[in-house]
Design a protein around this motif. Sequence first.
Motif, PDB file in Angstrom:
ATOM      1  N   GLN A 130     -70.223 111.643   9.171  1.00 15.78           N
ATOM      2  CA  GLN A 130     -69.512 110.465   9.664  1.00 15.78           C
ATOM      3  C   GLN A 130     -69.669 109.288   8.698  1.00 15.78           C
ATOM      4  OE1 GLN A 130     -67.627 110.801  12.384  1.00 15.78           O
ATOM      5  NE2 GLN A 130     -66.797 108.745  11.991  1.00 15.78           N
ATOM      6  N   PHE A 131     -70.841 109.173   8.072  1.00 10.27           N
ATOM      7  CA  PHE A 131     -71.066 108.108   7.094  1.00 10.27           C
ATOM      8  C   PHE A 131     -70.104 108.258   5.910  1.00 10.27           C
ATOM      9  CE2 PHE A 131     -73.046 106.618   3.203  1.00 10.27           C
ATOM     10  CZ  PHE A 131     -73.415 105.326   3.530  1.00 10.27           C
ATOM     11  N   LEU A 132     -69.955 109.482   5.385  1.00  6.67           N
ATOM     12  CA  LEU A 132     -69.043 109.704   4.264  1.00  6.67           C
ATOM     13  C   LEU A 132     -67.594 109.433   4.662  1.00  6.67           C
ATOM     14  CD1 LEU A 132     -70.567 112.941   2.662  1.00  6.67           C
ATOM     15  CD2 LEU A 132     -70.686 110.605   1.796  1.00  6.67           C
ATOM     16  N   HIS A 133     -67.258 109.787   5.884  1.00  7.09           N
ATOM     17  CA  HIS A 133     -65.889 109.530   6.346  1.00  7.09           C
ATOM     18  C   HIS A 133     -65.590 108.032   6.352  1.00  7.09           C
ATOM     19  CE1 HIS A 133     -62.183 109.984   8.589  1.00  7.09           C
ATOM     20  NE2 HIS A 133     -62.643 109.134   9.511  1.00  7.09           N
ATOM     21  N   TYR A 134     -66.488 107.249   6.883  1.00  4.48           N
ATOM     22  CA  TYR A 134     -66.304 105.803   6.884  1.00  4.48           C
ATOM     23  C   TYR A 134     -66.357 105.227   5.469  1.00  4.48           C
ATOM     24  CZ  TYR A 134     -66.824 105.709  11.983  1.00  4.48           C
ATOM     25  OH  TYR A 134     -66.643 105.883  13.328  1.00  4.48           O
ATOM     26  N   PHE A 135     -67.230 105.809   4.615  1.00  6.01           N
ATOM     27  CA  PHE A 135     -67.385 105.290   3.246  1.00  6.01           C
ATOM     28  C   PHE A 135     -66.090 105.448   2.463  1.00  6.01           C
ATOM     29  CE2 PHE A 135     -68.515 105.657  -1.222  1.00  6.01           C
ATOM     30  CZ  PHE A 135     -69.335 104.568  -1.403  1.00  6.01           C
ATOM     31  N   HIS A 136     -65.448 106.603   2.545  1.00  5.74           N
ATOM     32  CA  HIS A 136     -64.199 106.817   1.796  1.00  5.74           C
ATOM     33  C   HIS A 136     -63.081 105.936   2.352  1.00  5.74           C
ATOM     34  CE1 HIS A 136     -65.203 110.105  -0.977  1.00  5.74           C
ATOM     35  NE2 HIS A 136     -66.023 110.546  -0.038  1.00  5.74           N
ATOM     36  N   GLN A 137     -63.047 105.725   3.641  1.00  4.72           N
ATOM     37  CA  GLN A 137     -62.047 104.808   4.196  1.00  4.72           C
ATOM     38  C   GLN A 137     -62.251 103.398   3.665  1.00  4.72           C
ATOM     39  OE1 GLN A 137     -62.251 105.106   8.462  1.00  4.72           O
ATOM     40  NE2 GLN A 137     -60.788 106.816   8.541  1.00  4.72           N
ATOM     41  N   LYS A 138     -63.499 102.941   3.659  1.00  6.18           N
ATOM     42  CA  LYS A 138     -63.801 101.607   3.165  1.00  6.18           C
ATOM     43  C   LYS A 138     -63.538 101.489   1.662  1.00  6.18           C
ATOM     44  CE  LYS A 138     -65.694  97.550   4.279  1.00  6.18           C
ATOM     45  NZ  LYS A 138     -65.156  96.666   5.334  1.00  6.18           N
ATOM     46  N   SER A 139     -63.800 102.558   0.900  1.00  2.17           N
ATOM     47  CA  SER A 139     -63.582 102.529  -0.555  1.00  2.17           C
ATOM     48  C   SER A 139     -62.108 102.360  -0.878  1.00  2.17           C
ATOM     49  CB  SER A 139     -64.118 103.818  -1.179  1.00  2.17           C
ATOM     50  OG  SER A 139     -65.504 103.951  -0.950  1.00  2.17           O
ATOM     51  N   LYS A 140     -61.236 103.036  -0.151  1.00  2.00           N
ATOM     52  CA  LYS A 140     -59.806 102.890  -0.405  1.00  2.00           C
ATOM     53  C   LYS A 140     -59.332 101.481  -0.100  1.00  2.00           C
ATOM     54  CE  LYS A 140     -58.637 107.738   0.389  1.00  2.00           C
ATOM     55  NZ  LYS A 140     -57.871 108.702   1.250  1.00  2.00           N
ATOM     56  N   SER A 141     -59.874 100.897   0.943  1.00  2.00           N
ATOM     57  CA  SER A 141     -59.437  99.545   1.297  1.00  2.00           C
ATOM     58  C   SER A 141     -59.926  98.500   0.297  1.00  2.00           C
ATOM     59  CB  SER A 141     -59.937  99.189   2.705  1.00  2.00           C
ATOM     60  OG  SER A 141     -61.366  99.181   2.731  1.00  2.00           O
ATOM     61  N   GLN A 142     -61.045  98.754  -0.381  1.00  2.00           N
ATOM     62  CA  GLN A 142     -61.591  97.798  -1.347  1.00  2.00           C
ATOM     63  C   GLN A 142     -61.404  98.245  -2.802  1.00  2.00           C
ATOM     64  OE1 GLN A 142     -65.525  96.404  -0.565  1.00  2.00           O
ATOM     65  NE2 GLN A 142     -65.141  95.958   1.604  1.00  2.00           N
ATOM     66  N   ASN A 143     -60.571  99.267  -3.041  1.00  2.00           N
ATOM     67  CA  ASN A 143     -60.233  99.752  -4.399  1.00  2.00           C
ATOM     68  C   ASN A 143     -61.483 100.169  -5.186  1.00  2.00           C
ATOM     69  OD1 ASN A 143     -57.470  99.197  -3.977  1.00  2.00           O
ATOM     70  ND2 ASN A 143     -57.754  97.065  -4.600  1.00  2.00           N
ATOM     71  N   PHE A 144     -62.339 100.886  -4.525  1.00  2.00           N
ATOM     72  CA  PHE A 144     -63.534 101.413  -5.191  1.00  2.00           C
ATOM     73  C   PHE A 144     -63.238 102.841  -5.647  1.00  2.00           C
ATOM     74  CE2 PHE A 144     -67.566 103.795  -4.972  1.00  2.00           C
ATOM     75  CZ  PHE A 144     -68.307 103.076  -5.899  1.00  2.00           C
ATOM     76  N   ASP A 145     -63.277 103.072  -7.010  1.00  2.00           N
ATOM     77  CA  ASP A 145     -62.957 104.385  -7.575  1.00  2.00           C
ATOM     78  C   ASP A 145     -64.190 105.285  -7.493  1.00  2.00           C
ATOM     79  OD1 ASP A 145     -61.965 106.550  -8.894  1.00  2.00           O
ATOM     80  OD2 ASP A 145     -61.198 105.443 -10.622  1.00  2.00           O
ATOM     81  N   VAL A 146     -64.192 106.177  -6.517  1.00  2.00           N
ATOM     82  CA  VAL A 146     -65.342 107.059  -6.320  1.00  2.00           C
ATOM     83  C   VAL A 146     -65.479 108.062  -7.462  1.00  2.00           C
ATOM     84  CG1 VAL A 146     -66.401 108.723  -4.741  1.00  2.00           C
ATOM     85  CG2 VAL A 146     -65.135 106.784  -3.824  1.00  2.00           C
ATOM     86  N   ASP A 147     -64.350 108.596  -7.950  1.00  3.07           N
ATOM     87  CA  ASP A 147     -64.401 109.601  -9.030  1.00  3.07           C
ATOM     88  C   ASP A 147     -64.975 108.999 -10.316  1.00  3.07           C
ATOM     89  OD1 ASP A 147     -63.300 111.455  -7.310  1.00  3.07           O
ATOM     90  OD2 ASP A 147     -61.238 111.015  -7.930  1.00  3.07           O
ATOM     91  N   GLN A 148     -64.531 107.793 -10.655  1.00  7.03           N
ATOM     92  CA  GLN A 148     -65.065 107.149 -11.864  1.00  7.03           C
ATOM     93  C   GLN A 148     -66.556 106.851 -11.711  1.00  7.03           C
ATOM     94  OE1 GLN A 148     -63.246 103.414 -12.755  1.00  7.03           O
ATOM     95  NE2 GLN A 148     -64.319 103.153 -14.710  1.00  7.03           N
ATOM     96  N   TYR A 149     -66.949 106.423 -10.529  1.00 11.20           N
ATOM     97  CA  TYR A 149     -68.366 106.138 -10.288  1.00 11.20           C
ATOM     98  C   TYR A 149     -69.208 107.408 -10.438  1.00 11.20           C
ATOM     99  CZ  TYR A 149     -72.623 104.901  -7.767  1.00 11.20           C
ATOM    100  OH  TYR A 149     -73.939 104.703  -7.416  1.00 11.20           O
ATOM    101  N   ASN A 150     -68.743 108.512  -9.872  1.00 10.79           N
ATOM    102  CA  ASN A 150     -69.487 109.770  -9.987  1.00 10.79           C
ATOM    103  C   ASN A 150     -69.565 110.253 -11.433  1.00 10.79           C
ATOM    104  OD1 ASN A 150     -69.936 109.876  -7.221  1.00 10.79           O
ATOM    105  ND2 ASN A 150     -68.068 111.036  -6.826  1.00 10.79           N
ATOM    106  N   LYS A 151     -68.471 110.078 -12.174  1.00  7.71           N
ATOM    107  CA  LYS A 151     -68.477 110.505 -13.586  1.00  7.71           C
ATOM    108  C   LYS A 151     -69.471 109.682 -14.404  1.00  7.71           C
ATOM    109  CE  LYS A 151     -65.431 111.235 -17.557  1.00  7.71           C
ATOM    110  NZ  LYS A 151     -66.360 110.554 -18.475  1.00  7.71           N
ATOM    111  N   LEU A 152     -69.497 108.375 -14.181  1.00  4.81           N
ATOM    112  CA  LEU A 152     -70.443 107.524 -14.907  1.00  4.81           C
ATOM    113  C   LEU A 152     -71.887 107.865 -14.533  1.00  4.81           C
ATOM    114  CD1 LEU A 152     -68.629 104.057 -14.719  1.00  4.81           C
ATOM    115  CD2 LEU A 152     -68.833 105.563 -16.703  1.00  4.81           C
ATOM    116  N   LYS A 153     -72.120 108.173 -13.276  1.00  2.00           N
ATOM    117  CA  LYS A 153     -73.473 108.542 -12.861  1.00  2.00           C
ATOM    118  C   LYS A 153     -73.898 109.862 -13.502  1.00  2.00           C
ATOM    119  CE  LYS A 153     -75.810 106.920 -10.056  1.00  2.00           C
ATOM    120  NZ  LYS A 153     -76.959 105.982 -10.157  1.00  2.00           N
ATOM    121  N   ASP A 154     -72.971 110.822 -13.587  1.00  2.00           N
ATOM    122  CA  ASP A 154     -73.293 112.101 -14.239  1.00  2.00           C
ATOM    123  C   ASP A 154     -73.585 111.896 -15.721  1.00  2.00           C
ATOM    124  OD1 ASP A 154     -72.925 113.347 -11.818  1.00  2.00           O
ATOM    125  OD2 ASP A 154     -70.863 113.973 -12.235  1.00  2.00           O
ATOM    126  N   ASP A 155     -72.774 111.074 -16.385  1.00  2.00           N
ATOM    127  CA  ASP A 155     -73.012 110.813 -17.809  1.00  2.00           C
ATOM    128  C   ASP A 155     -74.357 110.127 -18.024  1.00  2.00           C
ATOM    129  OD1 ASP A 155     -70.569 111.906 -18.285  1.00  2.00           O
ATOM    130  OD2 ASP A 155     -69.508 109.982 -18.496  1.00  2.00           O
TER     131      ASP A 155
END
Length: 346
Positions: A293-318
């Motif tokens: 449920q936390f992830l579900h709310y997090f992705h909804q909130k990310s779209k509303s605030q233009n937070f790029d989850v894929d770019q964030y994950n890629k930078l964290k992996d690098d």
Amino acid sequence: MLPAAKQFVRGCRRRWRAPQPLVLLAAPLRRESGGFLPADRLQMLCLRQTGNLRHHRRALYSTLVPSDEVTVHYKHGLPAITLTLPSRKERCQFTVKPMLMTVGAFLQDIQREDNAIEKVEVFTADGSMISSSTLMEILLMNDFKLVINGAEYSVHPPLKDQMSTEHKLEMDDIKSMVHKLFTALHLEDHQTRRERELMQKMELLKEELLPLEQLKAGITTDVDAKTSRLLWIGLALMSTQGGALAWLTWWVYSWDIMEPVTYFITYGTAMAFYAYFVLTKQDYIYPDARDRQFLHYFHQKSKSQNFDVDQYNKLKDDLAEVEESLRRLKNPLQLRLPIEEINNKH
């Protein structure tokens, strides 16, 4: 006037001779290295007699045509491949370094030498294509075919004298010594330069991650509060349900009436849990359900605030990869520290 002309014509007839037929002469055999020249190296001389041979130039022609075959021979210990360039019809020799040069580099040298060569490939004797990353040393071990602009040439490299076992062992020892010397002279510089590059890359990644981390922290705070509020709402609903059943059982109706009701409520709850498993392919475990449920709310909130989850994950992996490379680079075994220092670090 007429008798003078007749006398001039008679004089020309005596001096002029009719053209003689074409005469082909073979050049005499010459001794070379204690023997005669082979038959395939004889030259034919073409003489055409016109008039008096003493007063005319002699025209000499050679019918010896250069071979179009691709030959391989060793010169100063290195193989030299000789072939005919298609545009200029000239023989060109390429000296290769077997242990350093690849087939792809050799083919590129051929194309750079003659711009008319559009396609050049190398195949084995049975027709299999040879990879461009293959070393020339491997290629020259067996016969192969060189295809230039569709023209196929069979190449038969000469057998190189095999080195003795003692000579091979000496060469291996020399190579090992050179490798150790090179490592001892350049390892520290290489590690220092590599560490500096990794540190610079890590700083750049952290700078790119900083605004994303701040935005993610704000989203995480809101989503965590919303998830906790949902859990408390669930607890309140369950308490309300228990209180309502108790009130109906003891004050409104009797247990005989409320027993079937509680049975169907329990059965309905079991059906709800089974439906959760069918939809999510997971058991209804409270921590897992909360994280979902936390992830579900997090992705909804990310779209509303233009937070790029894929770019964030890629930078964290690098960043994790750079940190792991830096950790391995600073490993005592990589730094060739003594055993005592290694034990102290652990």
